[in-house]
Design a protein around this motif. Structure first.
Motif, PDB file in Angstrom:
ATOM      1  N   VAL A  59       0.825  -1.214   0.000  1.00 26.91           N
ATOM      2  CA  VAL A  59       0.000   0.000   0.000  1.00 26.91           C
ATOM      3  C   VAL A  59       0.856   1.260   0.000  1.00 26.91           C
ATOM      4  CG1 VAL A  59      -1.948  -1.152   1.101  1.00 26.91           C
ATOM      5  CG2 VAL A  59      -0.245  -0.010   2.527  1.00 26.91           C
ATOM      6  N   HIS A  60       2.091   1.157   0.517  1.00 24.10           N
ATOM      7  CA  HIS A  60       2.971   2.324   0.446  1.00 24.10           C
ATOM      8  C   HIS A  60       3.445   2.565  -0.990  1.00 24.10           C
ATOM      9  CE1 HIS A  60       3.381   2.147   4.901  1.00 24.10           C
ATOM     10  NE2 HIS A  60       3.571   3.442   4.737  1.00 24.10           N
ATOM     11  N   LYS A  61       3.662   1.470  -1.704  1.00 18.12           N
ATOM     12  CA  LYS A  61       4.095   1.599  -3.091  1.00 18.12           C
ATOM     13  C   LYS A  61       2.947   2.066  -3.976  1.00 18.12           C
ATOM     14  CE  LYS A  61       7.724  -1.946  -2.835  1.00 18.12           C
ATOM     15  NZ  LYS A  61       8.139  -3.298  -3.294  1.00 18.12           N
ATOM     16  N   THR A  62       1.751   1.569  -3.693  1.00 20.94           N
ATOM     17  CA  THR A  62       0.583   1.919  -4.512  1.00 20.94           C
ATOM     18  C   THR A  62      -0.575   2.284  -3.587  1.00 20.94           C
ATOM     19  OG1 THR A  62       1.325   0.228  -6.099  1.00 20.94           O
ATOM     20  CG2 THR A  62      -0.865   1.197  -6.443  1.00 20.94           C
ATOM     21  N   ASP A  65      -4.216   1.156  -4.273  1.00 22.81           N
ATOM     22  CA  ASP A  65      -4.492  -0.269  -4.458  1.00 22.81           C
ATOM     23  C   ASP A  65      -5.517  -0.719  -3.424  1.00 22.81           C
ATOM     24  OD1 ASP A  65      -4.515  -2.972  -4.829  1.00 22.81           O
ATOM     25  OD2 ASP A  65      -2.380  -3.290  -4.443  1.00 22.81           O
ATOM     26  N   ALA A  66      -6.783  -0.606  -3.765  1.00 21.42           N
ATOM     27  CA  ALA A  66      -7.867  -0.914  -2.822  1.00 21.42           C
ATOM     28  C   ALA A  66      -7.824  -2.348  -2.299  1.00 21.42           C
ATOM     29  CB  ALA A  66      -9.212  -0.612  -3.468  1.00 21.42           C
ATOM     30  N   PRO A  67      -7.647  -3.364  -3.138  1.00 16.14           N
ATOM     31  CA  PRO A  67      -7.619  -4.741  -2.614  1.00 16.14           C
ATOM     32  C   PRO A  67      -6.540  -4.956  -1.553  1.00 16.14           C
ATOM     33  CG  PRO A  67      -7.915  -4.770  -4.991  1.00 16.14           C
ATOM     34  CD  PRO A  67      -7.604  -3.350  -4.624  1.00 16.14           C
ATOM     35  N   SER A  68      -5.378  -4.309  -1.727  1.00 19.72           N
ATOM     36  CA  SER A  68      -4.320  -4.468  -0.732  1.00 19.72           C
ATOM     37  C   SER A  68      -4.704  -3.813   0.590  1.00 19.72           C
ATOM     38  CB  SER A  68      -3.006  -3.872  -1.249  1.00 19.72           C
ATOM     39  OG  SER A  68      -2.484  -4.649  -2.310  1.00 19.72           O
ATOM     40  N   TRP A  69      -5.386  -2.666   0.538  1.00 21.39           N
ATOM     41  CA  TRP A  69      -5.868  -2.022   1.758  1.00 21.39           C
ATOM     42  C   TRP A  69      -6.857  -2.922   2.480  1.00 21.39           C
ATOM     43  CZ3 TRP A  69      -3.714   1.689   4.361  1.00 21.39           C
ATOM     44  CH2 TRP A  69      -2.953   2.668   3.701  1.00 21.39           C
ATOM     45  N   LEU A  70      -7.728  -3.582   1.727  1.00 24.49           N
ATOM     46  CA  LEU A  70      -8.703  -4.478   2.342  1.00 24.49           C
ATOM     47  C   LEU A  70      -7.997  -5.664   2.998  1.00 24.49           C
ATOM     48  CD1 LEU A  70     -11.602  -5.335   2.901  1.00 24.49           C
ATOM     49  CD2 LEU A  70     -11.657  -6.406   0.634  1.00 24.49           C
ATOM     50  N   LYS A  71      -7.053  -6.249   2.298  1.00 21.22           N
ATOM     51  CA  LYS A  71      -6.303  -7.370   2.869  1.00 21.22           C
ATOM     52  C   LYS A  71      -5.534  -6.936   4.119  1.00 21.22           C
ATOM     53  CE  LYS A  71      -5.695  -9.728  -1.578  1.00 21.22           C
ATOM     54  NZ  LYS A  71      -4.725 -10.121  -2.632  1.00 21.22           N
ATOM     55  N   LEU A  72      -4.994  -5.720   4.081  1.00 16.83           N
ATOM     56  CA  LEU A  72      -4.260  -5.217   5.241  1.00 16.83           C
ATOM     57  C   LEU A  72      -5.199  -5.048   6.432  1.00 16.83           C
ATOM     58  CD1 LEU A  72      -1.654  -4.105   6.487  1.00 16.83           C
ATOM     59  CD2 LEU A  72      -2.248  -1.855   5.541  1.00 16.83           C
ATOM     60  N   THR A 252     -19.759  12.778   9.054  1.00 17.29           N
ATOM     61  CA  THR A 252     -19.151  12.298   7.821  1.00 17.29           C
ATOM     62  C   THR A 252     -17.932  11.472   8.160  1.00 17.29           C
ATOM     63  OG1 THR A 252     -19.860  14.272   6.630  1.00 17.29           O
ATOM     64  CG2 THR A 252     -18.095  12.959   5.635  1.00 17.29           C
ATOM     65  N   PRO A 253     -17.856  10.223   7.702  1.00 17.22           N
ATOM     66  CA  PRO A 253     -16.678   9.411   7.978  1.00 17.22           C
ATOM     67  C   PRO A 253     -15.419  10.113   7.501  1.00 17.22           C
ATOM     68  CG  PRO A 253     -18.421   8.055   7.061  1.00 17.22           C
ATOM     69  CD  PRO A 253     -18.859   9.498   6.926  1.00 17.22           C
ATOM     70  N   PRO A 254     -14.307   9.926   8.208  1.00 16.68           N
ATOM     71  CA  PRO A 254     -13.068  10.605   7.836  1.00 16.68           C
ATOM     72  C   PRO A 254     -12.561  10.167   6.479  1.00 16.68           C
ATOM     73  CG  PRO A 254     -12.631   8.869   9.440  1.00 16.68           C
ATOM     74  CD  PRO A 254     -14.126   8.998   9.333  1.00 16.68           C
ATOM     75  N   THR A 255     -11.842  11.036   5.848  1.00 18.99           N
ATOM     76  CA  THR A 255     -11.208  10.724   4.579  1.00 18.99           C
ATOM     77  C   THR A 255      -9.711  10.743   4.796  1.00 18.99           C
ATOM     78  OG1 THR A 255     -13.008  11.790   3.370  1.00 18.99           O
ATOM     79  CG2 THR A 255     -10.962  11.392   2.155  1.00 18.99           C
ATOM     80  N   PRO A 256      -9.131   9.626   5.228  1.00 18.73           N
ATOM     81  CA  PRO A 256      -7.723   9.594   5.579  1.00 18.73           C
ATOM     82  C   PRO A 256      -6.837   9.826   4.380  1.00 18.73           C
ATOM     83  CG  PRO A 256      -8.619   7.374   5.527  1.00 18.73           C
ATOM     84  CD  PRO A 256      -9.763   8.314   5.338  1.00 18.73           C
ATOM     85  N   THR A 257      -5.755  10.523   4.623  1.00 20.70           N
ATOM     86  CA  THR A 257      -4.798  10.777   3.547  1.00 20.70           C
ATOM     87  C   THR A 257      -3.487  10.060   3.784  1.00 20.70           C
ATOM     88  OG1 THR A 257      -4.048  12.773   4.697  1.00 20.70           O
ATOM     89  CG2 THR A 257      -5.767  13.023   3.042  1.00 20.70           C
ATOM     90  N   GLY A 258      -3.293   9.578   5.023  1.00 19.77           N
ATOM     91  CA  GLY A 258      -2.063   8.883   5.341  1.00 19.77           C
ATOM     92  C   GLY A 258      -2.228   7.386   5.189  1.00 19.77           C
ATOM     93  N   SER A 259      -1.269   6.645   5.711  1.00 17.55           N
ATOM     94  CA  SER A 259      -1.318   5.195   5.639  1.00 17.55           C
ATOM     95  C   SER A 259      -0.954   4.629   6.991  1.00 17.55           C
ATOM     96  CB  SER A 259      -0.335   4.672   4.570  1.00 17.55           C
ATOM     97  OG  SER A 259       0.974   5.084   4.886  1.00 17.55           O
ATOM     98  N   THR A 260      -1.231   3.365   7.176  1.00 16.85           N
ATOM     99  CA  THR A 260      -0.929   2.706   8.442  1.00 16.85           C
ATOM    100  C   THR A 260       0.476   2.174   8.402  1.00 16.85           C
ATOM    101  OG1 THR A 260      -1.770   0.637   7.592  1.00 16.85           O
ATOM    102  CG2 THR A 260      -3.320   2.058   8.745  1.00 16.85           C
TER     103      THR A 260
END
Length: 263
Positions: A59-62, A65-72, A252-260
């Motif tokens: 997810v840091h590289k892309t 990439d929604a599927p990778s975020w879901l898997k994470l 309104t649910p947050p719209t995160p811009t960062g990553s975990t």
């Protein structure tokens, strides 16, 4: 009585005690529809085959990439790391806002965290009351009412501050969960379980009119539910509050811009 306490204080941390059955109801997977928590979604086989660290790299590289975020998110949940799981789900639902399974999952994680925060707040509130109220360390002494305990008062104040912090955190998590559950209700208005939990979240954020609407929808969709009697009792308390309490803006649910970050 719980309902009398709600009437008197209108504190959301008390209301969750009345409707916490809803969380257990959903977690047990009772009912059907995309709004029900899906263990296959949270503990999917794909999660076990991907490490948290490799998924974080992906997810840091892309970032898109929604599927990778879901898997994470699923991998974090499987590992019991709910805080970063929530963050990953938030990012995923921004990329896939109509995924009802993910909306239900992140809502449930937020509700679980809020429930724990509420319990912690109650514990600190009890401790604060011991030091600042009639049950303090001098209460058993004959002249106890005439004595003061500066140190006890300071300790009580510290506990009170911590209780307030937990209460605010619980309200914040219920507010986020409410936003997701309202989205889910828009996508799947016939899901009774989601209406039940939506009402729970709304009550905990003092959005009483929203809570009433959701609980009434639940009763229409599941009139024979074992929870119906308790919901009817809760509505007797919430309807007057809905008429006297100013409307709360729709969250309104947050719209995160960062990553975990992972282990």
């Amino acid at each position: 009585m719980l309902f009398e306490r709600i009437r008197r204080t209108q504190k959301p941390v008390f209301i969750f005690l009345a409707v916490t059955f809803g969380l257990g109801f959903a977690l047990l997977g009772v009912g059907s529809g995309s709004g029900t928590i899906n263990f296959g979604n949270i503990f999917g086989s794909s999660s076990s085959s991907n490490s948290i660290s490799s998924l974080n790299d992906a997810v840091h590289k892309t970032p898109g990439d929604a599927p990778s975020w879901l898997k994470l998110a699923q991998a974090y949940t499987t590992a019991g790391q709910n805080d970063p799981a929530i963050g990953a789900y938030e990012t995923y639902t921004r990329l896939r806002p109509k995924d009802t399974g993910a909306l239900a999952s992140v809502s449930t994680l937020l509700e679980q965290r809020a429930q724990i925060e509420g319990q912690n707040g109650s514990a600190y509130q009890s401790a604060a009351s011991y030091y600042t109220g009639s049950g303090g360390p001098f209460s058993g002494l004959k002249l106890g009412s005439a004595l003061t305990d500066p140190l006890g008062g300071q300790v009580g104040s510290t506990y009170q501050q911590q209780a307030s912090t937990y209460e605010q955190e619980a309200t914040g998590d219920y507010t986020q969960a409410l936003g997701y559950r309202q989205k889910l209700a828009t996508l799947d208005s016939s899901n009774a379980i989601n209406q039940l939990l939506l009402g729970n979240d709304a009550a905990n954020t003092r959005s009483y009119a929203v809570a009433v609407t959701a609980f009434e929808a639940f009763l229409k969709q599941a009139p024979a539910s074992p929870q119906a009697a308790q919901v009817k009792q809760l509505l007797k308390v919430l309807r007057p509050l809905a008429k006297t309490t100013p409307a709360t803006p729709t969250p309104t649910p947050p719209t995160p811009t960062g990553s975990t970050t992972g282990n």
